[in-house]
Design a protein around this motif. Sequence first.
Motif, mmCIF file in Angstrom:
data_model
loop_
_atom_site.group_PDB
_atom_site.id
_atom_site.type_symbol
_atom_site.label_atom_id
_atom_site.label_comp_id
_atom_site.label_asym_id
_atom_site.label_seq_id
_atom_site.Cartn_x
_atom_site.Cartn_y
_atom_site.Cartn_z
ATOM 1 N N THR A 34 0.257 -2.172 -7.148
ATOM 2 C CA THR A 34 -0.834 -1.875 -7.671
ATOM 3 C C THR A 34 -1.378 -3.571 -7.741
ATOM 4 O OG1 THR A 34 -0.574 -1.722 -9.786
ATOM 5 C CG2 THR A 34 -1.892 0.284 -8.312
ATOM 6 N N LEU B 260 2.985 1.463 -3.104
ATOM 7 C CA LEU B 260 1.566 1.128 -4.599
ATOM 8 C C LEU B 260 1.848 0.428 -5.121
ATOM 9 C CD1 LEU B 260 1.021 5.137 -5.170
ATOM 10 C CD2 LEU B 260 -0.408 3.370 -4.218
ATOM 11 N N LYS C 201 0.355 -1.360 0.349
ATOM 12 C CA LYS C 201 -0.197 -0.111 0.073
ATOM 13 C C LYS C 201 0.502 1.337 -0.003
ATOM 14 C CE LYS C 201 -3.880 -1.924 2.363
ATOM 15 N NZ LYS C 201 -5.057 -1.703 3.654
#
Length: 186
Positions: free
Chosen positions: A123, A121, A118
């Motif tokens: 993803t 990032l 998180k």
Amino acid sequence: MENQNVLQLDFGFELEPTKTPIPNLRPKSFKKAKSDFVLDFMDLLQSPIIVYPSQWQDAVPKDLLNNITMARMLTQMRGEHMASLTEVVAYMMPKTYEAPMPSEWVNIYTWCGMQYVKTFLKTGQIKAMEELAPQQLSEYEMGLLKRLRVWIYEKRRQALKDSMKTLMPKLSGPSPNDQGELFQKD
């Protein structure tokens, strides 16, 4: 000066005196504060990365290792004097390859991994981690995590201090900056 008029205003607040201990009234000396700042800054940038000692310690991904400095800075900015969650992931990863861990440590490892993806990032990894990682840790697990973070922090700072001691030049004999030697006639 003898006839001072003193007026005390009552604002109607019924407050009890606070029971918190008074912080140290003597502030750190400037030299000590400066020294602490330098050590903290060097710790962020130059401290070694502590990983679990095993045959798998070289298997920690370079991407994770490269993000540790930034994670240390974020942790320092929050005022936490402990290792970052990214460092916890790097420390625990070799252990996960060796043998199964107790469930509380699996929860800690996967939760820290989720915080790492998180923060940076990742993803593609977030969706996979959401299925595995717990949403939050129990109070017991948070206590274990905090002790591990403090332990890693202390080990890395001690390693930095030890390396600084070996790098410091040792003067033997009189200093070459001695004034007697500078102004000596030949």
